[in-house]
Write a protein that holds these residues in place. Structure first.
Motif, PDB file in Angstrom:
ATOM      1  N   PHE A   1       0.807  -1.220   0.000  1.00  0.00           N
ATOM      2  CA  PHE A   1       0.000   0.000   0.000  1.00  0.00           C
ATOM      3  C   PHE A   1       0.842   1.273   0.000  1.00  0.00           C
ATOM      4  CE2 PHE A   1       0.480  -0.962   4.527  1.00  0.00           C
ATOM      5  CZ  PHE A   1       0.748   0.280   5.086  1.00  0.00           C
ATOM      6  N   TRP A   2       2.046   1.235   0.588  1.00  0.00           N
ATOM      7  CA  TRP A   2       2.864   2.446   0.609  1.00  0.00           C
ATOM      8  C   TRP A   2       3.275   2.867  -0.790  1.00  0.00           C
ATOM      9  CZ3 TRP A   2       2.402   5.763   4.072  1.00  0.00           C
ATOM     10  CH2 TRP A   2       2.240   5.423   5.413  1.00  0.00           C
ATOM     11  N   TYR A   3       3.505   1.877  -1.645  1.00  0.00           N
ATOM     12  CA  TYR A   3       3.832   2.198  -3.038  1.00  0.00           C
ATOM     13  C   TYR A   3       2.669   2.949  -3.683  1.00  0.00           C
ATOM     14  CZ  TYR A   3       3.848   1.414  -8.084  1.00  0.00           C
ATOM     15  OH  TYR A   3       3.749   1.588  -9.447  1.00  0.00           O
ATOM     16  N   TYR A   4       1.469   2.471  -3.458  1.00  0.00           N
ATOM     17  CA  TYR A   4       0.290   3.104  -4.059  1.00  0.00           C
ATOM     18  C   TYR A   4       0.003   4.467  -3.437  1.00  0.00           C
ATOM     19  CZ  TYR A   4      -0.604  -1.397  -6.268  1.00  0.00           C
ATOM     20  OH  TYR A   4      -0.493  -2.535  -7.025  1.00  0.00           O
ATOM     21  N   LEU A   5       0.256   4.615  -2.147  1.00  0.00           N
ATOM     22  CA  LEU A   5      -0.029   5.886  -1.477  1.00  0.00           C
ATOM     23  C   LEU A   5       1.081   6.917  -1.679  1.00  0.00           C
ATOM     24  CD1 LEU A   5      -1.638   4.696   1.889  1.00  0.00           C
ATOM     25  CD2 LEU A   5      -2.777   5.759  -0.069  1.00  0.00           C
ATOM     26  N   GLU A   6       2.208   6.493  -2.199  1.00  0.00           N
ATOM     27  CA  GLU A   6       3.267   7.452  -2.512  1.00  0.00           C
ATOM     28  C   GLU A   6       3.099   7.954  -3.941  1.00  0.00           C
ATOM     29  OE1 GLU A   6       5.550   9.018  -0.662  1.00  0.00           O
ATOM     30  OE2 GLU A   6       4.553   8.076   1.046  1.00  0.00           O
ATOM     31  N   ASP A   7       3.461   7.145  -4.922  1.00  0.00           N
ATOM     32  CA  ASP A   7       3.395   7.631  -6.306  1.00  0.00           C
ATOM     33  C   ASP A   7       2.790   6.607  -7.263  1.00  0.00           C
ATOM     34  OD1 ASP A   7       3.908  10.037  -7.690  1.00  0.00           O
ATOM     35  OD2 ASP A   7       5.543   9.079  -8.783  1.00  0.00           O
TER      36      ASP A   7
ATOM     37  N   LEU B   1      -0.180   5.660  -7.727  1.00  0.00           N
ATOM     38  CA  LEU B   1      -1.490   5.994  -8.287  1.00  0.00           C
ATOM     39  C   LEU B   1      -1.521   7.428  -8.794  1.00  0.00           C
ATOM     40  CD1 LEU B   1      -3.815   4.248  -5.667  1.00  0.00           C
ATOM     41  CD2 LEU B   1      -3.435   3.553  -8.034  1.00  0.00           C
ATOM     42  N   ARG B   2      -0.383   7.927  -9.190  1.00  0.00           N
ATOM     43  CA  ARG B   2      -0.262   9.321  -9.635  1.00  0.00           C
ATOM     44  C   ARG B   2      -1.289   9.681 -10.703  1.00  0.00           C
ATOM     45  NH1 ARG B   2       4.697  12.761 -10.218  1.00  0.00           N
ATOM     46  NH2 ARG B   2       4.404  14.186 -11.963  1.00  0.00           N
ATOM     47  N   GLU B   3      -1.523   8.771 -11.645  1.00  0.00           N
ATOM     48  CA  GLU B   3      -2.445   9.050 -12.734  1.00  0.00           C
ATOM     49  C   GLU B   3      -3.791   8.369 -12.547  1.00  0.00           C
ATOM     50  OE1 GLU B   3      -0.580   8.535 -16.528  1.00  0.00           O
ATOM     51  OE2 GLU B   3       1.166   9.738 -15.975  1.00  0.00           O
ATOM     52  N   TRP B   4      -4.083   7.964 -11.322  1.00  0.00           N
ATOM     53  CA  TRP B   4      -5.391   7.395 -10.970  1.00  0.00           C
ATOM     54  C   TRP B   4      -5.926   8.153  -9.748  1.00  0.00           C
ATOM     55  CZ3 TRP B   4      -7.262   3.619 -14.222  1.00  0.00           C
ATOM     56  CH2 TRP B   4      -6.339   2.982 -15.055  1.00  0.00           C
ATOM     57  N   PRO B   5      -6.212   9.441  -9.891  1.00  0.00           N
ATOM     58  CA  PRO B   5      -6.532  10.279  -8.719  1.00  0.00           C
ATOM     59  C   PRO B   5      -7.740   9.823  -7.912  1.00  0.00           C
ATOM     60  CG  PRO B   5      -7.023  11.432 -10.773  1.00  0.00           C
ATOM     61  CD  PRO B   5      -6.230  10.223 -11.142  1.00  0.00           C
TER      62      PRO B   5
ATOM     63  N   GLU C   1      -9.577  22.956 -15.027  1.00  0.00           N
ATOM     64  CA  GLU C   1      -8.209  23.314 -15.403  1.00  0.00           C
ATOM     65  C   GLU C   1      -7.176  22.565 -14.568  1.00  0.00           C
ATOM     66  OE1 GLU C   1      -6.514  24.772 -18.288  1.00  0.00           O
ATOM     67  OE2 GLU C   1      -8.130  26.210 -17.898  1.00  0.00           O
ATOM     68  N   LEU C   2      -7.529  22.200 -13.342  1.00  0.00           N
ATOM     69  CA  LEU C   2      -6.572  21.558 -12.443  1.00  0.00           C
ATOM     70  C   LEU C   2      -6.466  20.051 -12.670  1.00  0.00           C
ATOM     71  CD1 LEU C   2      -7.558  23.301  -9.065  1.00  0.00           C
ATOM     72  CD2 LEU C   2      -6.148  24.200 -10.934  1.00  0.00           C
ATOM     73  N   ILE C   3      -7.443  19.488 -13.395  1.00  0.00           N
ATOM     74  CA  ILE C   3      -7.520  18.035 -13.547  1.00  0.00           C
ATOM     75  C   ILE C   3      -6.434  17.536 -14.493  1.00  0.00           C
ATOM     76  CG2 ILE C   3      -8.982  16.123 -14.335  1.00  0.00           C
ATOM     77  CD1 ILE C   3     -11.404  17.906 -13.605  1.00  0.00           C
ATOM     78  N   GLY C   4      -5.752  16.485 -14.095  1.00  0.00           N
ATOM     79  CA  GLY C   4      -4.725  15.885 -14.946  1.00  0.00           C
ATOM     80  C   GLY C   4      -3.414  16.645 -14.964  1.00  0.00           C
ATOM     81  N   VAL C   5      -3.273  17.630 -14.074  1.00  0.00           N
ATOM     82  CA  VAL C   5      -2.014  18.386 -13.974  1.00  0.00           C
ATOM     83  C   VAL C   5      -1.197  17.763 -12.847  1.00  0.00           C
ATOM     84  CG1 VAL C   5      -0.976  20.651 -13.593  1.00  0.00           C
ATOM     85  CG2 VAL C   5      -3.151  20.464 -14.830  1.00  0.00           C
ATOM     86  N   TYR C   6      -0.217  16.967 -13.210  1.00  0.00           N
ATOM     87  CA  TYR C   6       0.545  16.204 -12.227  1.00  0.00           C
ATOM     88  C   TYR C   6       1.905  16.850 -11.957  1.00  0.00           C
ATOM     89  CZ  TYR C   6      -2.865  12.722 -13.818  1.00  0.00           C
ATOM     90  OH  TYR C   6      -4.024  12.079 -14.173  1.00  0.00           O
TER      91      TYR C   6
ATOM     92  N   LEU D   1      -8.350  15.225  -8.101  1.00  0.00           N
ATOM     93  CA  LEU D   1      -7.025  15.845  -7.972  1.00  0.00           C
ATOM     94  C   LEU D   1      -6.025  15.004  -7.192  1.00  0.00           C
ATOM     95  CD1 LEU D   1      -8.114  19.536  -7.236  1.00  0.00           C
ATOM     96  CD2 LEU D   1      -7.627  18.460  -9.441  1.00  0.00           C
ATOM     97  N   GLY D   2      -6.330  13.742  -6.952  1.00  0.00           N
ATOM     98  CA  GLY D   2      -5.371  12.914  -6.228  1.00  0.00           C
ATOM     99  C   GLY D   2      -5.605  12.879  -4.743  1.00  0.00           C
ATOM    100  N   GLY D   3      -6.882  12.909  -4.356  1.00  0.00           N
ATOM    101  CA  GLY D   3      -7.241  12.752  -2.957  1.00  0.00           C
ATOM    102  C   GLY D   3      -6.966  13.966  -2.095  1.00  0.00           C
ATOM    103  N   ILE D   4      -6.990  13.753  -0.799  1.00  0.00           N
ATOM    104  CA  ILE D   4      -6.717  14.813   0.160  1.00  0.00           C
ATOM    105  C   ILE D   4      -5.272  15.287   0.018  1.00  0.00           C
ATOM    106  CG2 ILE D   4      -6.455  15.253   2.641  1.00  0.00           C
ATOM    107  CD1 ILE D   4      -8.915  13.348   2.998  1.00  0.00           C
ATOM    108  N   LYS D   5      -4.369  14.347  -0.196  1.00  0.00           N
ATOM    109  CA  LYS D   5      -2.955  14.700  -0.367  1.00  0.00           C
ATOM    110  C   LYS D   5      -2.759  15.632  -1.566  1.00  0.00           C
ATOM    111  CE  LYS D   5       1.589  12.687  -1.361  1.00  0.00           C
ATOM    112  NZ  LYS D   5       2.312  11.435  -1.699  1.00  0.00           N
ATOM    113  N   GLY D   6      -3.316  15.255  -2.712  1.00  0.00           N
ATOM    114  CA  GLY D   6      -3.174  16.069  -3.908  1.00  0.00           C
ATOM    115  C   GLY D   6      -3.828  17.427  -3.772  1.00  0.00           C
ATOM    116  N   SER D   7      -4.990  17.459  -3.130  1.00  0.00           N
ATOM    117  CA  SER D   7      -5.707  18.728  -2.931  1.00  0.00           C
ATOM    118  C   SER D   7      -4.929  19.646  -1.999  1.00  0.00           C
ATOM    119  CB  SER D   7      -7.100  18.460  -2.359  1.00  0.00           C
ATOM    120  OG  SER D   7      -7.863  17.672  -3.253  1.00  0.00           O
ATOM    121  N   LYS D   8      -4.320  19.065  -0.968  1.00  0.00           N
ATOM    122  CA  LYS D   8      -3.524  19.877  -0.036  1.00  0.00           C
ATOM    123  C   LYS D   8      -2.318  20.501  -0.746  1.00  0.00           C
ATOM    124  CE  LYS D   8      -2.506  21.326   4.183  1.00  0.00           C
ATOM    125  NZ  LYS D   8      -1.221  22.015   3.960  1.00  0.00           N
TER     126      LYS D   8
END
Length: 346
Positions: free
Chosen positions: A76-82, A84-88, A236-241, A265-272
């Motif tokens: 899970f740490w792999y998925y919660l780090e990077d 799932l970058r393109e699976w927000p 505009e923010l969607i898909g901007v990684y 936007l990649g969950g709470i982490k991405g939104s923050k």
């Protein structure tokens, strides 16, 4: 030992809801469930859901990706780090499932006065696109329900008809009584947008979301520079990684506001991350749900309350489905609240 599974759960709209991309009748959602085999009844639940044609991870292999995660939950740490970058939206589901798992499955992800039932979150009332009569009926209902901030989706019917709706509201309610936001979902062309924004600005609107389609940074920057109506970025923010690209977007467009939808936007982490970048640039923001069920809405609302943003948030979508998950969330006179005595549907 950690275990995980998932369940497909299509959400059904009580009535077809119009957007500039067409009419929505259902929304595809999946629930990820995580538990420890020593305590199989303490399941953490998170929601992965997509809006067809909008979510950047609306593509083949979506459910296969959820299945992959559930069969490899020890990584899970792999998925919660990077990973799932393109699976927000899947990131959001996994992230919040773990938060609920840590809370022993009690759905209190961020304990606060909100979850204790002592505080409420101000929200806007959402008015869906439709014909003139339908939209006017919704507006009247929202006002009767105590909302003092309305968000109207525009761009699907005749522009003159939409102006009549705004005239009707403003003839009865001044800007200090009712705050009006409009959302064009990219419906205007860059050529027509300046004229339409000028007309809309006459109604003392709070802001307009995404007047032109995403991806036209220079055109959007020109609008933000010249328009007297404040512009908020959404699609505009969607898909901007990545931090560098996000900084470039904000520095190029210089929006008046940005709108945060964790599922997009990649969950709470991405939104923050977006919030931190916006705050550095003195760009105000607010949080909006992306038509999740009460599972996803609960996570977003609890997190949003901890941010201490006094603006009305876009979290009023909990009553649009006929098969939503029963929860302690409820709306009360323009606020979202959480009943400390409420029950969750199992």
């Amino acid at each position: 030992m950690l275990k995980a599974d998932y369940q497909y759960y299509p959400l059904k709209f009580k009535q077809a809801s119009g957007t500039s991309r067409g009419v929505l009748t259902h929304k595809d959602s999946w629930f990820i469930r995580i538990w420890d085999d020593k305590h199989p009844n303490r399941k953490g639940v998170g929601e992965c859901s997509i809006i067809r044609g909008l979510s950047s991870d609306d593509r083949p292999g979506y459910e296969d990706k959820i299945k992959e995660i559930c069969t490899s939950i020890d990584d899970f740490w792999y998925y919660l780090e990077d990973g799932l970058r393109e699976w927000p939206s899947i990131y959001f589901g996994l992230e919040t499932a773990f938060l609920d798992f840590q809370a022993k499955g009690n759905k209190i992800l961020f304990p606060s006065d909100f979850t204790n039932g002592k505080a409420k979150i101000p929200i806007n009332g959402l008015v869906w696109m439709g014909d003139f009569g339908f939209m006017k009926e919704q507006i009247q209902q929202k006002l009767e329900n105590g909302f003092n901030c309305l968000k109207l989706k525009i761009g699907a019917i005749n522009f003159e008809e939409e102006i009549k709706l705004l005239q009707s509201i403003r003839s009865n309610f001044s800007a200090d009584k009712i705050e009006l936001r409009v959302d064009a979902n990219g419906a205007f062309s860059p050529k027509d947008a300046p004229m339409k924004l000028k007309i809309l600005s006459e109604f003392q609107l709070h802001s307009i979301e995404q007047p032109i389609k995403a991806g036209q940074w220079n055109e959007m920057a020109d609008l933000c520079l010249t328009s007297s109506l404040p512009i908020a970025l959404d699609e505009e923010l969607i898909g901007v990684y990545g931090s560098d690209l996000r900084k470039e977007l904000l520095d190029t467009i210089k929006p008046n506001y940005i709108i945060l939808k964790p599922s997009l936007l990649g969950g709470i982490k991405g939104s923050k991350e977006w919030i931190d970048l916006a705050t550095e640039r003195n760009i105000p923001w607010w949080v909006t749900s992306a038509l999740e069920s009460n599972i996803g809405l609960n996570a977003i609302a609890q997190w949003t309350y901890t941010l201490n943003n006094p603006m009305p948030q876009g979290l009023g979508t909990g009553q649009i489905y006929s098969n939503n998950i029963e929860s302690p969330l409820f709306m009360q006179k323009g606020f979202l609240a959480y009943s400390s005595h409420g029950k969750w549907e199992i």
